[in-house]
Design a protein around this motif. Structure first.
Motif, PDB file in Angstrom:
ATOM      1  N   LYS A   1       4.412   9.468  53.341  1.00 43.63           N
ATOM      2  CA  LYS A   1       5.856   9.507  53.106  1.00 43.63           C
ATOM      3  C   LYS A   1       6.599   9.117  54.373  1.00 43.63           C
ATOM      4  CE  LYS A   1       5.786  13.043  49.481  1.00 43.63           C
ATOM      5  NZ  LYS A   1       6.241  14.381  49.081  1.00 43.63           N
ATOM      6  N   GLU A   2       7.603   8.299  54.202  1.00 48.14           N
ATOM      7  CA  GLU A   2       8.397   7.868  55.352  1.00 48.14           C
ATOM      8  C   GLU A   2       9.264   9.020  55.848  1.00 48.14           C
ATOM      9  OE1 GLU A   2      10.646   4.396  54.710  1.00 48.14           O
ATOM     10  OE2 GLU A   2       8.944   3.146  54.169  1.00 48.14           O
ATOM     11  N   GLU A   3       9.350   9.171  57.166  1.00 48.72           N
ATOM     12  CA  GLU A   3      10.189  10.209  57.749  1.00 48.72           C
ATOM     13  C   GLU A   3      11.650   9.804  57.659  1.00 48.72           C
ATOM     14  OE1 GLU A   3       8.695  10.567  61.678  1.00 48.72           O
ATOM     15  OE2 GLU A   3       7.115  11.969  61.109  1.00 48.72           O
ATOM     16  N   LYS A   4      12.488  10.792  57.421  1.00 50.57           N
ATOM     17  CA  LYS A   4      13.916  10.540  57.315  1.00 50.57           C
ATOM     18  C   LYS A   4      14.499  10.322  58.709  1.00 50.57           C
ATOM     19  CE  LYS A   4      18.157  12.535  55.399  1.00 50.57           C
ATOM     20  NZ  LYS A   4      18.748  13.744  54.749  1.00 50.57           N
ATOM     21  N   LYS A   5      15.271   9.282  58.874  1.00 54.18           N
ATOM     22  CA  LYS A   5      15.899   8.985  60.154  1.00 54.18           C
ATOM     23  C   LYS A   5      17.413   8.968  59.998  1.00 54.18           C
ATOM     24  CE  LYS A   5      12.011   6.225  61.867  1.00 54.18           C
ATOM     25  NZ  LYS A   5      11.572   4.899  62.371  1.00 54.18           N
ATOM     26  N   ILE A   6      18.102   9.669  60.879  1.00 52.82           N
ATOM     27  CA  ILE A   6      19.563   9.740  60.848  1.00 52.82           C
ATOM     28  C   ILE A   6      20.088   9.310  62.214  1.00 52.82           C
ATOM     29  CG2 ILE A   6      21.564  11.259  60.565  1.00 52.82           C
ATOM     30  CD1 ILE A   6      19.821  13.058  58.838  1.00 52.82           C
ATOM     31  N   ASN A   7      21.079   8.461  62.223  1.00 48.29           N
ATOM     32  CA  ASN A   7      21.684   8.032  63.485  1.00 48.29           C
ATOM     33  C   ASN A   7      22.303   9.223  64.209  1.00 48.29           C
ATOM     34  OD1 ASN A   7      21.014   5.336  63.093  1.00 48.29           O
ATOM     35  ND2 ASN A   7      22.899   4.899  61.978  1.00 48.29           N
TER      36      ASN A   7
END
Length: 398
Positions: free
Chosen positions: A171-177
């Protein structure tokens, strides 16, 4: 004539801003003084008033996006005015800046060179294995004689493909600016932690009388006026700082600054981190005035309506995590303050009273100090006086 509205510099440390909300849409009429857009700076979210009138013809930064100070934010002009030249120019400059040069026209070759065929050398066994597992041999580099592909090359390539497949299945990790506020908090805390030599003093406070005082006061007050434990602590801290001015100080490179005013910062958790609205001249305000001001500033901090000037010039900070059930903790000093008080929850525990073991209500607090300015004895005297105030809080009402 159309006018470009640039991203304003809304604080002295602001380098970029994030558009939170546009209050106008393209085509809307705009008058001087209208709140055009809400912008998140490195300190807070602020309303941006336009100083021109006309129609909003173009929005250059969408909600949630960020751009640097002085970059194009919007264009305001006459209704239906042609602004193509204003839009195209910055886009062209950006294109040139990214590419470093203008693309040259490609020369068309009417006689393209024929692709040369080349032979792949592969052992019969390797060829058989590749066919069975469905691997294309065109991308495999041979390790045998004359770059011949052998069995071990097929096995190594298959292993590589399996690793790639497994990584894709994860699963792709969630990335937030990272927001401007969070960046600013990070820079400030790192600077404080590695500039000021921290040490910590711990003390337990019997909160029995503080609990009774709060109950007696709240029984007589309306719902909107209810007093919190934090309000009482802030008032007691203000009195303690007035009693001991050696804590109400700041370190300067060539001098120690003794503040003539007592401004107490309140650490408030928001979605993007932590901000510190300031109760100015807290020693001159009543408990009820402090309580009302804290409620107002906490509400506006959480709704991101606090103004930058309300976050400045604190001389001492209080951080309270008691409402989260945290018994005690340490905090990083909010420079240029020289100390910060960390307040834990009030918990029931056995205590000795009149030579008997009874259940008491105990609150643990921690004072983080900058050892460049505040010595252990100075910090201890301040905590001892604060303990005395909170264990007999009727004094703060006098």
């Amino acid at each position: 004539m159309a006018e470009i509205i640039s991203m304003p510099q809304l604080s002295d440390t602001m380098e970029e801003g994030t558009v939170i909300k546009w209050n106008k849409k393209v085509g809307d009429k705009v008058s001087e003084g209208d709140i055009l857009v809400e912008i998140e700076t490195d300190k807070a979210i602020q309303d941006f008033e336009t100083d021109v009138s006309g129609f909003l013809l173009f929005i250059g930064v969408k909600e949630g996006e960020k751009t640097r100070v002085n970059d194009m934010l919007a264009i305001i002009g006459e209704k239906d005015e042609d602004i193509s030249s204003l839009i195209e120019k910055p886009n062209l400059l950006l294109k040139i800046e990214k590419e470093g040069h203008l693309k040259k026209e490609k020369k068309i070759d009417h006689y393209p060179e024929k692709k040369k065929k080349y032979r792949i050398f592969i052992s019969p066994l390797a060829k058989k294995i590749a066919k069975e597992i469905g691997i294309s041999i065109n991308r495999i580099k041979g390790s045998g004689k004359n770059n011949r592909i052998v069995k071990r090359d097929i096995e190594a390539y298959e292993k590589k493909l399996n690793t790639i497949r497994k990584s894709k299945d994860k699963k792709e990790e969630k990335k937030i600016n990272i927001s401007s506020i969070r960046k600013r908090i990070s820079e400030h805390l790192i600077y404080s932690k590695f500039t000021a030599p921290h040490y910590y003093l711990f003390i337990e406070i019997n909160a029995e009388k503080m609990i009774k005082l709060r109950k007696n006061l709240n029984d007589k007050l309306s719902t909107e006026e209810k007093i919190s434990f934090n309000d009482i602590i802030i008032k007691a801290v203000a009195i303690s700082l007035k009693k001991d001015p050696n804590i109400n100080v700041s370190w300067k490179e060539e001098e120690i600054l003794y503040h003539s005013y007592i401004n107490i910062g309140i650490a408030v958790a928001i979605q993007d981190g932590l901000i510190v609205p300031v109760i100015k001249n807290a020693d001159q305000k009543s408990l009820l005035q402090i309580s009302q001001e804290i409620k107002d500033k906490v509400f506006r901090s959480k709704s991101r309506k606090i103004q930058p000037e309300e976050l400045e010039n604190s001389t001492f900070t209080v951080s309270n995590l008691g409402m989260y059930g945290i018994e005690f903790f340490t905090s990083i000093i909010n420079l240029p303050n020289s100390s910060i008080l960390s307040v834990g929850s009030i918990t029931e525990k056995p205590i000795i009273k009149d030579s008997k073991i009874v259940i008491g209500n105990i609150m643990k607090v921690t004072l983080s100090c900058d050892h460049r300015i505040i010595d252990g004895a100075t910090g201890s005297n301040f905590l001892s006086f604060l303990k005395k105030m909170l264990e007999d809080p009727m004094i703060i009402l006098v």
